[in-house]
Design a protein around this motif. Structure first.
Motif, PDB file in Angstrom:
ATOM      1  N   GLY A 155      45.295  47.070  49.497  1.00 23.02           N
ATOM      2  CA  GLY A 155      45.163  45.627  49.286  1.00 23.02           C
ATOM      3  C   GLY A 155      46.059  44.884  50.174  1.00 23.02           C
ATOM      4  O   GLY A 155      45.573  43.694  50.654  1.00 23.02           O
ATOM      5  N   LEU A 205      44.663  44.535  53.608  1.00 25.77           N
ATOM      6  CA  LEU A 205      43.605  43.658  53.677  1.00 25.77           C
ATOM      7  C   LEU A 205      43.897  42.333  53.559  1.00 25.77           C
ATOM      8  O   LEU A 205      43.608  41.452  54.120  1.00 25.77           O
ATOM      9  CB  LEU A 205      42.366  44.111  52.444  1.00 25.77           C
ATOM     10  CG  LEU A 205      41.693  45.022  52.788  1.00 25.77           C
ATOM     11  CD1 LEU A 205      40.975  45.392  51.103  1.00 25.77           C
ATOM     12  CD2 LEU A 205      40.611  45.278  53.778  1.00 25.77           C
ATOM     13  N   GLY A 206      45.143  41.841  52.916  1.00 29.67           N
ATOM     14  CA  GLY A 206      45.687  40.686  52.502  1.00 29.67           C
ATOM     15  C   GLY A 206      46.061  40.149  54.043  1.00 29.67           C
ATOM     16  O   GLY A 206      46.025  39.095  54.321  1.00 29.67           O
ATOM     17  N   VAL A 259      48.053  39.736  41.536  1.00 23.85           N
ATOM     18  CA  VAL A 259      47.447  39.086  42.909  1.00 23.85           C
ATOM     19  C   VAL A 259      47.386  37.873  42.859  1.00 23.85           C
ATOM     20  O   VAL A 259      46.825  37.454  42.007  1.00 23.85           O
ATOM     21  CB  VAL A 259      46.257  39.810  43.018  1.00 23.85           C
ATOM     22  CG1 VAL A 259      45.692  39.314  44.300  1.00 23.85           C
ATOM     23  CG2 VAL A 259      45.906  41.570  42.917  1.00 23.85           C
ATOM     24  N   VAL A 263      41.948  35.539  47.347  1.00 25.82           N
ATOM     25  CA  VAL A 263      41.755  36.601  48.274  1.00 25.82           C
ATOM     26  C   VAL A 263      40.525  36.860  48.370  1.00 25.82           C
ATOM     27  O   VAL A 263      39.617  36.712  47.470  1.00 25.82           O
ATOM     28  CB  VAL A 263      42.699  37.730  47.798  1.00 25.82           C
ATOM     29  CG1 VAL A 263      43.957  37.485  47.399  1.00 25.82           C
ATOM     30  CG2 VAL A 263      41.990  38.549  46.278  1.00 25.82           C
ATOM     31  N   ASN A 313      39.728  42.896  48.777  1.00 23.13           N
ATOM     32  CA  ASN A 313      40.923  42.855  48.121  1.00 23.13           C
ATOM     33  C   ASN A 313      41.089  43.328  46.721  1.00 23.13           C
ATOM     34  O   ASN A 313      41.777  44.363  46.322  1.00 23.13           O
ATOM     35  CB  ASN A 313      41.695  41.964  48.358  1.00 23.13           C
ATOM     36  CG  ASN A 313      42.011  41.375  49.692  1.00 23.13           C
ATOM     37  OD1 ASN A 313      41.459  41.383  50.509  1.00 23.13           O
ATOM     38  ND2 ASN A 313      43.677  41.307  50.139  1.00 23.13           N
ATOM     39  N   GLN A 346      39.207  46.667  46.038  1.00 23.44           N
ATOM     40  CA  GLN A 346      39.890  48.162  46.324  1.00 23.44           C
ATOM     41  C   GLN A 346      40.925  48.359  45.404  1.00 23.44           C
ATOM     42  O   GLN A 346      41.038  49.627  44.878  1.00 23.44           O
ATOM     43  CB  GLN A 346      40.833  47.745  47.727  1.00 23.44           C
ATOM     44  CG  GLN A 346      39.872  47.681  48.980  1.00 23.44           C
ATOM     45  CD  GLN A 346      39.446  49.069  49.573  1.00 23.44           C
ATOM     46  OE1 GLN A 346      39.920  50.056  48.842  1.00 23.44           O
ATOM     47  NE2 GLN A 346      38.826  48.998  50.540  1.00 23.44           N
TER      48      GLN A 346
END
Length: 244
Positions: free
Chosen positions: A25, A28-29, A223, A227, A231, A234
């Motif tokens: 994550g 990906l962020g 989180v 997003v 993200n 996952q």
């Protein structure tokens, strides 16, 4: 996982699979543009806000962020749960109905519910930011809509036309479209009946590391921001793998 008429405190811990998912994550962020409206204390003590920066090679991704301790989130009969309340993955979102990034995040959460079905639950909690003048009135109205069984329909409708929140009659128009009893709705809204409930949810979020919106806990892992869906999926997939 949830029991009628009893408050349940959910304390989540991370397992090996989830840590792997978190690492994915984070990666990906770095690639995504993240939206987040944050509350912070200035030198004068005034509450201010800032939009989270776009991730870069220098700053890295501002989300997801790992809390120093597992989140402790209370879920009761008064909370709004979409999906399977006994699901192995619980997403607790702290949101603001006037926040533009929350509006962007809302369809992502809807998509996840549609994709995962009974495997996930979505719990909505209020976190109205002080610099959004319509956030608290909208939150109060959503709770009044809930009295008539229309919380999610009301919330979906407000996010779908969020720029109209500043219009004097928009909230009542939504209530009318949902065929609510307008007399009861208006009385509930004007009394600010659910002000304490909303304040308590905001305090709960702050106590667990929330400092802006949207903020979504996936089995206790925070989180921050609107997003990309990838993200979240996952992290959800990793949590589901760990639950087997």
């Amino acid at each position: 996982m949830f029991h009628d008429n009893k408050e349940v405190t959910l304390t989540f811990t991370l397992n090996k699979h989830f840590v792997i998912g978190l690492a994915i994550g984070l990666a990906l962020g770095i690639l995504g543009t993240l939206g987040y409206q944050r509350v912070s204390g200035g030198a004068s003590g005034a509450r201010t806000f800032a939009t989270a920066p776009t991730p870069s090679a220098n700053t890295g991704a501002p989300t997801p962020s790992a809390p120093s301790a597992p989140a402790k989130l209370s879920i009761t009969d008064s909370d709004h749960i979409r999906g399977n309340k006994n699901a192995p993955v619980v997403m607790v979102e702290f949101s603001d109905l006037e926040c533009p990034f929350c509006s962007r995040h809302h369809p992502t959460m809807q998509s996840i519910i549609n994709k995962y079905g009974d495997k996930v639950a979505w719990v909505y909690k209020h976190y109205p930011l002080s610099f959004h003048p319509q956030a608290m009135p909208a939150a109060l109205a959503s709770e009044c809509a809930s009295e008539q069984g229309k919380f999610w329909e009301f919330t979906d409708a407000v996010f779908a036309e969020q720029p109209r929140l500043s219009e004097p009659n928009f909230i009542k128009e939504v209530a009318q479209k949902l065929k609510l009893n307008i007399s009861k709705f208006d009385s509930c809204v004007s009394s600010q009946k659910y002000k304490d409930k909303i304040a308590a949810q905001q305090q709960e979020g702050t106590s667990n590391g929330v400092d802006g919106t949207p903020a979504t806990f996936i089995n206790g892992q925070l989180v921050s921001g609107a997003v990309p869906e990838a993200n979240l999926t996952q992290l959800i997939d990793a949590a589901l793998a760990g639950a087997k």
